[in-house]
Design a protein around this motif. Structure first.
Motif, short mmCIF file in Angstrom:
data_model
loop_
_atom_site.label_atom_id
_atom_site.label_comp_id
_atom_site.label_asym_id
_atom_site.label_seq_id
_atom_site.Cartn_x
_atom_site.Cartn_y
_atom_site.Cartn_z
N PRO A 281 0.82 -1.22 0.00
CA PRO A 281 0.00 0.00 0.00
C PRO A 281 0.85 1.27 0.00
N ARG A 282 2.02 1.21 0.62
CA ARG A 282 2.92 2.35 0.60
C ARG A 282 3.34 2.71 -0.82
N ASP A 283 3.57 1.71 -1.66
CA ASP A 283 3.91 1.97 -3.06
C ASP A 283 2.78 2.69 -3.79
N VAL A 284 1.53 2.31 -3.48
CA VAL A 284 0.37 2.98 -4.10
C VAL A 284 0.36 4.46 -3.73
N GLU A 285 0.65 4.76 -2.47
CA GLU A 285 0.73 6.15 -2.04
C GLU A 285 1.84 6.89 -2.78
N ARG A 286 3.00 6.25 -2.91
CA ARG A 286 4.12 6.87 -3.62
C ARG A 286 3.78 7.15 -5.08
N ALA A 287 2.93 6.31 -5.67
CA ALA A 287 2.63 6.42 -7.11
C ALA A 287 1.53 7.42 -7.42
N GLN A 288 0.84 7.94 -6.42
CA GLN A 288 -0.34 8.76 -6.70
C GLN A 288 -0.03 10.02 -7.49
N ASN A 289 1.09 10.66 -7.24
CA ASN A 289 1.45 11.85 -8.02
C ASN A 289 1.69 11.50 -9.49
N LEU A 290 2.26 10.32 -9.73
CA LEU A 290 2.46 9.88 -11.11
C LEU A 290 1.12 9.58 -11.77
N PHE A 291 0.19 8.96 -11.02
CA PHE A 291 -1.14 8.70 -11.57
C PHE A 291 -1.82 10.02 -11.96
N ALA A 293 -0.43 12.90 -12.69
CA ALA A 293 0.25 13.53 -13.83
C ALA A 293 -0.14 12.85 -15.13
N SER A 294 -0.28 11.54 -15.12
CA SER A 294 -0.69 10.81 -16.31
C SER A 294 -2.12 11.18 -16.71
N TYR A 295 -2.99 11.29 -15.71
CA TYR A 295 -4.38 11.71 -15.96
C TYR A 295 -4.43 13.11 -16.57
N ALA A 296 -3.63 14.03 -16.02
CA ALA A 296 -3.62 15.41 -16.52
C ALA A 296 -3.07 15.50 -17.94
N ALA A 297 -2.19 14.57 -18.29
CA ALA A 297 -1.55 14.63 -19.61
C ALA A 297 -2.47 14.28 -20.75
#
Length: 298
Positions: A281-291, A293-297
Motif C-alpha cells: 500500500p505504501r507503493d500505491v501512495e508513492r505512485a499517486q502523483n504519477l497517476f 500527472a498521467s491523468y492530466a496529460a
C-alpha cells in the motif's frame, strides 16, 4: 470551451492579450484537422474518411479508426451544435456491428494482420466532436448502452485547438470483463496473490477517483483507464507485485530501481512508456502523483 479563457503574453503592450475562441468556417475543416492528427488527439489510429455504408444503408461515416485497445471507432464531426449527431452516430454503429468482416478487412489493409486479429468487438466506440452539446445530448448518451464520447472543440487564433470532454460513457465489454476476472481469480489462488488482488482494488479506487469521465476498458492482459485516450494500464495481479504502465515521459521522472522503469521500446501489455511496480500500500501512495500527472496529460 465552457468558461475557458486563453491569453497570450505580450511584453510590448498591456502584458496579456486574450485569444478569442471560434468555430471552424466549415465542418470539413474540423474533420480534416481531427483526421490528420487523430492518434495524437484521440488515441485512435486513422483508417478511412467518408466511408460509404453502401447504397442500401445510404450513408457516409465521417471517419473510421481503431483505438489503442483495439476497439473500432466511429468519429462524427459537426461544426456547431447538431441535435442529430448522436442518433446518426448510433445508426452507423449498428451498421458497423453488422459488417465486422468488412471493417476487419479495412484494418488488415491499413494496419496489418495483427491489428485486425486483435479487434475488440465488445466495446465499439462513437466519438462525437462538435461546437457544443445540449444538456439533452448529455442525458441521452448516459441512457445508452454504448461507448460514447461527446467532445466540444474550439479553435484559438490560427494555431491552437482545444478539446473538452463533455460526457463519456462505456458500454458492452462483458466478454472482456469475464477474461479480466478470470486472470484476477487465478492470481488470488494463494494468500500472497490475494494480497495483490486487494492491492489492485486500491489502485482501481485511486484511478477511478482522479476525475469525471474515467472509463475502464478490460482486456485479458490489462485493464485500461481511459479518458478519450488511455492514461494508465493495470496488468492482472502477479503473485507478489502489480505492474502499471503510464502515459508519461520517463525522462521527466527520477527513476527509482524496483519502483519505476523506462520501458519505451520494450514490449509489454497495455500502453505507456513508464512502468510502475507496486508491492505494498505504501507503493500505491508513492505512485499517486504519477497517476495524477498521467491523468492530466490526456
Amino acid at each position: 470551451m465552457s468558461g475557458l479563457k486563453l491569453f497570450r503574453t505580450d511584453t510590448t503592450d498591456s502584458g496579456m492579450i486574450e485569444v478569442m475562441p471560434r468555430l471552424a468556417e466549415i465542418e470539413a475543416d474540423v474533420q480534416g484537422l481531427v483526421e490528420e492528427h487523430m492518434e495524437t488527439l484521440l488515441g485512435v489510429r486513422f483508417l478511412a474518411s467518408e466511408y460509404s455504408t453502401g447504397s442500401l444503408h445510404g450513408g457516409r461515416i465521417d471517419s473510421l479508426g481503431l483505438d489503442e485497445n483495439g476497439s473500432p471507432v466511429i468519429v462524427e464531426c459537426k461544426r456547431g451544435t447538431d441535435a442529430g449527431v448522436i442518433n446518426q452516430g448510433l445508426f452507423y454503429l449498428a451498421w458497423l456491428m453488422d459488417h465486422r468482416a468488412e471493417f476487419e478487412n479495412l484494418v488488415r489493409d491499413r494496419l496489418g494482420v495483427t491489428a485486425a486479429s486483435h479487434s475488440l468487438w465488445s466495446g465499439p466506440r462513437l466519438i462525437c466532436i462538435a461546437g457544443d452539446f445540449s444538456r439533452y445530448d448529455v442525458h441521452a448518451v448516459r441512457e445508452h448502452r454504448r461507448s460514447i464520447d461527446l467532445v466540444r472543440y474550439r479553435l484559438f487564433g490560427s494555431d491552437l485547438l482545444g478539446l473538452e470532454t463533455v460526457a463519456s460513457v462505456s458500454g458492452g465489454m462483458q466478454v472482456a470483463r469475464r477474461a479480466w476476472r478470470q486472470s484476477v481469480a487465478q492470481a488470488a489462488a494463494d494468500v500472497q496473490g490475494a494480497a495483490m488482488v486487494e492491492l489492485a482494488g486500491a489502485v482501481d479506487e485511486v484511478l477511478l477517483g482522479l476525475g469525471d469521465g474515467v472509463n475502464c476498458v478490460e482486456r485479458k492482459t490489462y485493464r485500461a483507464y481511459q479518458r478519450l485516450r488511455n492514461f494508465p494500464c493495470l496488468c492482472p495481479p502477479q503473485r507478489s507485485k502489480l505492474l502499471v504502465y503510464l502515459k508519461f515521459n520517463p525522462k521527466d521522472v527520477d527513476l527509482v530501481p524496483g519502483f519505476t522503469r523506462d520501458v519505451s521500446g520494450l514490449g509489454h501489455h497495455g500502453t505507456g512508456d513508464l512502468e510502475v511496480e507496486l508491492r505494498t500500500p505504501r507503493d500505491v501512495e508513492r505512485a499517486q502523483n504519477l497517476f495524477r500527472a498521467s491523468y492530466a496529460a490526456v
